[in-house]
Design an enzyme around this catalytic site. Sequence first.
Site, PDB file in Angstrom:
ATOM      1  CB  SER A 148      -0.896   0.021   1.239  1.00  0.00           C
ATOM      2  OG  SER A 148      -1.610   1.244   1.322  1.00  0.00           O
ATOM      3  CE1 TYR A 162      -4.148  -1.912   5.053  1.00  0.00           C
ATOM      4  CE2 TYR A 162      -3.355   0.221   4.288  1.00  0.00           C
ATOM      5  CZ  TYR A 162      -3.856  -1.035   4.023  1.00  0.00           C
ATOM      6  OH  TYR A 162      -4.063  -1.416   2.727  1.00  0.00           O
TER       7      TYR A 162
END
Length: 256
Positions: A148, A162
Site C-alpha cells: 500500500s 496499517y
Amino acid sequence: MHPYFSLQGRTALVTGGTRGVGRMIAQGLLEAGARVFICARHAEACEQAAQELSAHGECTGIAADLSSEAGAQALARDLQERLERLDILVNNAGTTWGAPLEEYPAKGWEKVMQLNVTSVFSCIQQLLPLLRKAGGAENPARVINIGSVAGITAMGEQAYAYGPSKAALHQLSRMLARELVGEHINVNVIAPGRFPSKMTRFIADDPTALAEDTALIPMKRWGREAEMSALAVALASTAGAYMTGAVIPLDGGFHL
C-alpha cells in the site's frame, strides 16, 4: 492477446480474491489465460465469486482462514493435493483497524500485523514447494504481494497499524526477492492507492469525503479496476520476468 502478456497454461492463487483488489487481479489473470484459485474465509463467498469469475476462465474457490499459521498450512495442503506446481501467488488478503491514538487497542495492532505481514510470510513459506516446481530460468514463478502507499507515505488516517504493516510487507518482499531469486522465484509488490473496495467504501459513499480525498491525488481520480488487473498481469507475464524486489506504487501519483 499479445504473447508477452499471455498466462496460458499457468496456475495462480489469489488470497482474498472474492472482492476488491483481489477480485480485480483474479479476473485479470483469468482473462490472460491462467487457471485461478481464489481463497477467503467464508466458503459461500468463495463459491459465489468463483462462479461469477468463471465467466472469464477456470476459477476455483477455496475457503481458508489465514489469520493463523495453521490456516496457511491447511491451504497449502489443500493445494498440494490439487496441483503439481503453482506459477503465480498473489498475497492480497489483508485488513485494517482505525481508532484514535489514545484508544487504539493492542488487539487491533495484532490483528492487522498477523493478516498483513505474518500470514503473507506463512503462505509463501508453506507454498514454496509448489512455487519451486513452477520456477525456471526462462519463466520464473511469481509472488505478487499487495502492499500500500500507506507503507510509503505518512498519511495514516488513524489506522496506526496499517501503514507499518504494509511497510513491513514491502521490506519482507525485498528480503525474499533477494533470497529466492536463485530458485527462479520473483517477488514484487503492488502498492495501491485508492481503488474501489470494502475498505474504501465509506469514502466512496460520501460525496464530500470523496471530493476531499480525490483532491489529494495528483491525477484527481481513484484507480480503475482494469489498471489493477493490467499491472498484475504484467508482473505475472513475460513483462515481469526480469523484475524482482520492486515496490510499485499504483496511486495516481499520491506517493509523490
